[in-house]
Scaffold this motif. Sequence first.
Motif, PDB file in Angstrom:
ATOM      1  N   LEU A  12     -21.448   6.100  55.835  1.00  0.00           N
ATOM      2  CA  LEU A  12     -20.985   6.795  54.635  1.00  0.00           C
ATOM      3  C   LEU A  12     -22.161   7.070  53.701  1.00  0.00           C
ATOM      4  O   LEU A  12     -22.291   8.178  53.178  1.00  0.00           O
ATOM      5  N   GLU A  13     -23.016   6.079  53.499  1.00  0.00           N
ATOM      6  CA  GLU A  13     -24.178   6.262  52.614  1.00  0.00           C
ATOM      7  C   GLU A  13     -25.056   7.407  53.114  1.00  0.00           C
ATOM      8  O   GLU A  13     -25.542   8.217  52.322  1.00  0.00           O
ATOM      9  N   ASP A  14     -25.248   7.485  54.427  1.00  0.00           N
ATOM     10  CA  ASP A  14     -26.034   8.584  54.999  1.00  0.00           C
ATOM     11  C   ASP A  14     -25.386   9.933  54.703  1.00  0.00           C
ATOM     12  O   ASP A  14     -26.064  10.891  54.330  1.00  0.00           O
ATOM     13  N   LEU A  15     -24.066  10.002  54.868  1.00  0.00           N
ATOM     14  CA  LEU A  15     -23.352  11.251  54.600  1.00  0.00           C
ATOM     15  C   LEU A  15     -23.503  11.653  53.139  1.00  0.00           C
ATOM     16  O   LEU A  15     -23.724  12.831  52.831  1.00  0.00           O
ATOM     17  N   ASP A  20     -23.972  18.064  51.178  1.00  0.00           N
ATOM     18  CA  ASP A  20     -23.595  18.491  49.826  1.00  0.00           C
ATOM     19  C   ASP A  20     -22.135  18.171  49.581  1.00  0.00           C
ATOM     20  O   ASP A  20     -21.748  17.687  48.528  1.00  0.00           O
ATOM     21  N   LYS A  21     -21.315  18.514  50.585  1.00  0.00           N
ATOM     22  CA  LYS A  21     -19.888  18.194  50.474  1.00  0.00           C
ATOM     23  C   LYS A  21     -19.301  17.965  51.849  1.00  0.00           C
ATOM     24  O   LYS A  21     -19.767  18.517  52.847  1.00  0.00           O
ATOM     25  N   PHE A  72     -15.578   4.335  44.454  1.00  0.00           N
ATOM     26  CA  PHE A  72     -15.199   5.605  43.817  1.00  0.00           C
ATOM     27  C   PHE A  72     -13.974   5.456  42.910  1.00  0.00           C
ATOM     28  O   PHE A  72     -13.482   6.440  42.371  1.00  0.00           O
ATOM     29  N   GLU A  73     -13.510   4.216  42.764  1.00  0.00           N
ATOM     30  CA  GLU A  73     -12.376   3.903  41.873  1.00  0.00           C
ATOM     31  C   GLU A  73     -11.159   4.777  42.176  1.00  0.00           C
ATOM     32  O   GLU A  73     -10.572   5.387  41.290  1.00  0.00           O
ATOM     33  N   ILE A  74     -10.830   4.828  43.454  1.00  0.00           N
ATOM     34  CA  ILE A  74      -9.651   5.572  43.910  1.00  0.00           C
ATOM     35  C   ILE A  74      -8.765   4.586  44.656  1.00  0.00           C
ATOM     36  O   ILE A  74      -9.180   4.035  45.673  1.00  0.00           O
ATOM     37  N   LYS A  75      -7.597   4.367  44.121  1.00  0.00           N
ATOM     38  CA  LYS A  75      -6.668   3.420  44.740  1.00  0.00           C
ATOM     39  C   LYS A  75      -6.502   3.746  46.226  1.00  0.00           C
ATOM     40  O   LYS A  75      -6.268   4.890  46.591  1.00  0.00           O
ATOM     41  N   LYS A  85     -18.444  15.615  46.903  1.00  0.00           N
ATOM     42  CA  LYS A  85     -19.398  16.664  46.550  1.00  0.00           C
ATOM     43  C   LYS A  85     -20.514  16.016  45.753  1.00  0.00           C
ATOM     44  O   LYS A  85     -20.243  15.300  44.784  1.00  0.00           O
ATOM     45  N   ASP A  86     -21.749  16.270  46.161  1.00  0.00           N
ATOM     46  CA  ASP A  86     -22.925  15.721  45.468  1.00  0.00           C
ATOM     47  C   ASP A  86     -22.807  14.215  45.258  1.00  0.00           C
ATOM     48  O   ASP A  86     -23.110  13.701  44.172  1.00  0.00           O
ATOM     49  N   GLY A  87     -22.309  13.517  46.289  1.00  0.00           N
ATOM     50  CA  GLY A  87     -22.245  12.068  46.228  1.00  0.00           C
ATOM     51  C   GLY A  87     -21.076  11.496  45.442  1.00  0.00           C
ATOM     52  O   GLY A  87     -20.972  10.288  45.276  1.00  0.00           O
ATOM     53  N   LYS A  88     -20.179  12.373  44.966  1.00  0.00           N
ATOM     54  CA  LYS A  88     -19.019  11.895  44.202  1.00  0.00           C
ATOM     55  C   LYS A  88     -17.728  12.340  44.883  1.00  0.00           C
ATOM     56  O   LYS A  88     -17.682  13.398  45.513  1.00  0.00           O
TER      57      LYS A  88
END
Length: 111
Positions: A12-15, A20-21, A72-75, A85-88
Amino acid sequence: MMLNKIDTLDQLEDLLKQEDKFFLLKHSLTCPISHAAYQEYQKYAEGNQGVPTYYLAVQEARPLSNEIAEKFEIKHESPQALLFKDGKAVWNASHWKITNRSLATALSENI
């Protein structure tokens, strides 16, 4: 086009660094709703090859699934589709809201 499976936080970190997205689907191997969402996701991936599509199997990659929820603070939900997108994480949907159309809309709203 095949969906690309990821299992580890390193992947995941690599992706997050390289793409970009991209979309990521948290997929449960035992849930019929998740199976339907996976089919929609696959249909989307086949018709929209401009954006990479990945998935993880929750039962096989629980630490990664949990880390995504925390980072990412997503339940956590399963199935759950996320657009990064852009790491978020800029969009997510779960269960019956994961459709070919919702994925296309998410992308068009986050160009």
